[in-house]
Design a protein around this motif. Structure first.
Motif, PDB file in Angstrom:
ATOM      1  N   TRP A   4       0.828  -1.194   0.000  1.00  0.00           N
ATOM      2  CA  TRP A   4       0.000   0.000   0.000  1.00  0.00           C
ATOM      3  C   TRP A   4       0.869   1.253   0.000  1.00  0.00           C
ATOM      4  O   TRP A   4       0.625   2.190  -0.764  1.00  0.00           O
ATOM      5  CB  TRP A   4      -0.926  -0.016   1.220  1.00  0.00           C
ATOM      6  CG  TRP A   4      -1.957   1.062   1.196  1.00  0.00           C
ATOM      7  CD1 TRP A   4      -3.207   0.983   0.665  1.00  0.00           C
ATOM      8  CD2 TRP A   4      -1.820   2.396   1.701  1.00  0.00           C
ATOM      9  NE1 TRP A   4      -3.855   2.185   0.819  1.00  0.00           N
ATOM     10  CE2 TRP A   4      -3.023   3.072   1.446  1.00  0.00           C
ATOM     11  CE3 TRP A   4      -0.810   3.083   2.340  1.00  0.00           C
ATOM     12  CZ2 TRP A   4      -3.245   4.386   1.803  1.00  0.00           C
ATOM     13  CZ3 TRP A   4      -1.018   4.409   2.696  1.00  0.00           C
ATOM     14  CH2 TRP A   4      -2.222   5.047   2.437  1.00  0.00           C
ATOM     15  N   ILE A   5       1.883   1.291   0.854  1.00  0.00           N
ATOM     16  CA  ILE A   5       2.803   2.432   0.917  1.00  0.00           C
ATOM     17  C   ILE A   5       3.536   2.602  -0.414  1.00  0.00           C
ATOM     18  O   ILE A   5       3.685   3.722  -0.912  1.00  0.00           O
ATOM     19  CB  ILE A   5       3.816   2.275   2.075  1.00  0.00           C
ATOM     20  CG1 ILE A   5       3.100   2.314   3.422  1.00  0.00           C
ATOM     21  CG2 ILE A   5       4.930   3.303   2.003  1.00  0.00           C
ATOM     22  CD1 ILE A   5       2.574   3.671   3.826  1.00  0.00           C
ATOM     23  N   ALA A   6       3.975   1.509  -1.000  1.00  0.00           N
ATOM     24  CA  ALA A   6       4.665   1.583  -2.294  1.00  0.00           C
ATOM     25  C   ALA A   6       3.743   2.157  -3.369  1.00  0.00           C
ATOM     26  O   ALA A   6       4.176   2.992  -4.182  1.00  0.00           O
ATOM     27  CB  ALA A   6       5.165   0.201  -2.699  1.00  0.00           C
ATOM     28  N   SER A   7       2.487   1.763  -3.375  1.00  0.00           N
ATOM     29  CA  SER A   7       1.521   2.295  -4.343  1.00  0.00           C
ATOM     30  C   SER A   7       1.271   3.779  -4.095  1.00  0.00           C
ATOM     31  O   SER A   7       1.184   4.577  -5.036  1.00  0.00           O
ATOM     32  CB  SER A   7       0.193   1.545  -4.257  1.00  0.00           C
ATOM     33  OG  SER A   7       0.344   0.221  -4.638  1.00  0.00           O
ATOM     34  N   PHE A   8       1.148   4.151  -2.840  1.00  0.00           N
ATOM     35  CA  PHE A   8       0.937   5.556  -2.475  1.00  0.00           C
ATOM     36  C   PHE A   8       2.121   6.403  -2.933  1.00  0.00           C
ATOM     37  O   PHE A   8       1.950   7.459  -3.558  1.00  0.00           O
ATOM     38  CB  PHE A   8       0.710   5.657  -0.973  1.00  0.00           C
ATOM     39  CG  PHE A   8       0.465   7.051  -0.461  1.00  0.00           C
ATOM     40  CD1 PHE A   8      -0.381   7.914  -1.129  1.00  0.00           C
ATOM     41  CD2 PHE A   8       1.073   7.488   0.695  1.00  0.00           C
ATOM     42  CE1 PHE A   8      -0.618   9.209  -0.647  1.00  0.00           C
ATOM     43  CE2 PHE A   8       0.834   8.765   1.191  1.00  0.00           C
ATOM     44  CZ  PHE A   8      -0.003   9.623   0.509  1.00  0.00           C
ATOM     45  N   GLU A   9       3.336   5.954  -2.638  1.00  0.00           N
ATOM     46  CA  GLU A   9       4.525   6.705  -3.038  1.00  0.00           C
ATOM     47  C   GLU A   9       4.652   6.790  -4.555  1.00  0.00           C
ATOM     48  O   GLU A   9       5.006   7.837  -5.098  1.00  0.00           O
ATOM     49  CB  GLU A   9       5.775   6.083  -2.429  1.00  0.00           C
ATOM     50  CG  GLU A   9       5.896   6.314  -0.948  1.00  0.00           C
ATOM     51  CD  GLU A   9       7.130   5.677  -0.345  1.00  0.00           C
ATOM     52  OE1 GLU A   9       7.720   4.766  -0.969  1.00  0.00           O
ATOM     53  OE2 GLU A   9       7.507   6.088   0.758  1.00  0.00           O
ATOM     54  N   ALA A  10       4.366   5.699  -5.243  1.00  0.00           N
ATOM     55  CA  ALA A  10       4.425   5.709  -6.710  1.00  0.00           C
ATOM     56  C   ALA A  10       3.432   6.710  -7.282  1.00  0.00           C
ATOM     57  O   ALA A  10       3.727   7.421  -8.252  1.00  0.00           O
ATOM     58  CB  ALA A  10       4.157   4.309  -7.257  1.00  0.00           C
ATOM     59  N   THR A  11       2.265   6.799  -6.659  1.00  0.00           N
ATOM     60  CA  THR A  11       1.256   7.764  -7.103  1.00  0.00           C
ATOM     61  C   THR A  11       1.729   9.192  -6.838  1.00  0.00           C
ATOM     62  O   THR A  11       1.571  10.073  -7.685  1.00  0.00           O
ATOM     63  CB  THR A  11      -0.079   7.506  -6.391  1.00  0.00           C
ATOM     64  OG1 THR A  11      -0.518   6.187  -6.711  1.00  0.00           O
ATOM     65  CG2 THR A  11      -1.133   8.496  -6.807  1.00  0.00           C
ATOM     66  N   LEU A  12       2.305   9.435  -5.657  1.00  0.00           N
ATOM     67  CA  LEU A  12       2.792  10.778  -5.331  1.00  0.00           C
ATOM     68  C   LEU A  12       3.866  11.245  -6.301  1.00  0.00           C
ATOM     69  O   LEU A  12       3.937  12.433  -6.633  1.00  0.00           O
ATOM     70  CB  LEU A  12       3.354  10.815  -3.911  1.00  0.00           C
ATOM     71  CG  LEU A  12       2.353  10.840  -2.775  1.00  0.00           C
ATOM     72  CD1 LEU A  12       3.077  10.774  -1.443  1.00  0.00           C
ATOM     73  CD2 LEU A  12       1.480  12.085  -2.838  1.00  0.00           C
ATOM     74  N   PHE A  13       4.708  10.352  -6.737  1.00  0.00           N
ATOM     75  CA  PHE A  13       5.798  10.725  -7.638  1.00  0.00           C
ATOM     76  C   PHE A  13       5.444  10.529  -9.102  1.00  0.00           C
ATOM     77  O   PHE A  13       6.260  10.789  -9.985  1.00  0.00           O
ATOM     78  CB  PHE A  13       7.067   9.942  -7.281  1.00  0.00           C
ATOM     79  CG  PHE A  13       7.630  10.343  -5.952  1.00  0.00           C
ATOM     80  CD1 PHE A  13       8.234  11.577  -5.782  1.00  0.00           C
ATOM     81  CD2 PHE A  13       7.532   9.503  -4.860  1.00  0.00           C
ATOM     82  CE1 PHE A  13       8.746  11.967  -4.553  1.00  0.00           C
ATOM     83  CE2 PHE A  13       8.035   9.874  -3.623  1.00  0.00           C
ATOM     84  CZ  PHE A  13       8.652  11.107  -3.466  1.00  0.00           C
ATOM     85  N   GLY A  14       4.218  10.079  -9.391  1.00  0.00           N
ATOM     86  CA  GLY A  14       3.774   9.874 -10.765  1.00  0.00           C
ATOM     87  C   GLY A  14       3.295  11.161 -11.413  1.00  0.00           C
ATOM     88  O   GLY A  14       3.111  12.195 -10.768  1.00  0.00           O
ATOM     89  N   SER A  15       3.046  11.089 -12.687  1.00  0.00           N
ATOM     90  CA  SER A  15       2.640  12.277 -13.439  1.00  0.00           C
ATOM     91  C   SER A  15       1.190  12.686 -13.185  1.00  0.00           C
ATOM     92  O   SER A  15       0.829  13.840 -13.400  1.00  0.00           O
ATOM     93  CB  SER A  15       2.847  12.039 -14.941  1.00  0.00           C
ATOM     94  OG  SER A  15       2.072  10.930 -15.361  1.00  0.00           O
TER      95      SER A  15
END
Length: 78
Positions: A4-15
């Motif tokens: 969940w944290i990895a998905s959240f971080e990927a979303t925060l740093f995504g376009s």
């Protein structure tokens, strides 16, 4: 929780992090972040500097509703 944290971080740093459907908003309870910030600003709380007295919690994922990250509880106003 790690996924969940990895998905959240990927979303925060995504376009598309600002997208209301696929961005960070689907991971967080924005009202709790706003309330936390306003109370700490209005009280000039010195302990809210994100290095000692900031707490977060995540609700459980269910089949109907994914878990969200909440800011709080409010505490440590000395």
């Amino acid at each position: 929780i790690q996924n969940w944290i990895a998905s959240f971080e990927a979303t925060l740093f995504g376009s598309s992090w600002l997208d209301p459907t696929t961005g960070y908003a689907r991971f967080t309870d924005q009202a709790s972040f706003i309330d936390w910030y306003l109370v700490n600003e209005l009280c000039a709380n010195q302990d809210s500097g994100f290095y000692s007295s900031c707490k977060l919690y995540k609700t459980r994922d269910t089949a109907e509703v994914p878990g969200r990250l909440f800011m709080g509880p409010l505490w440590d106003f000395d």
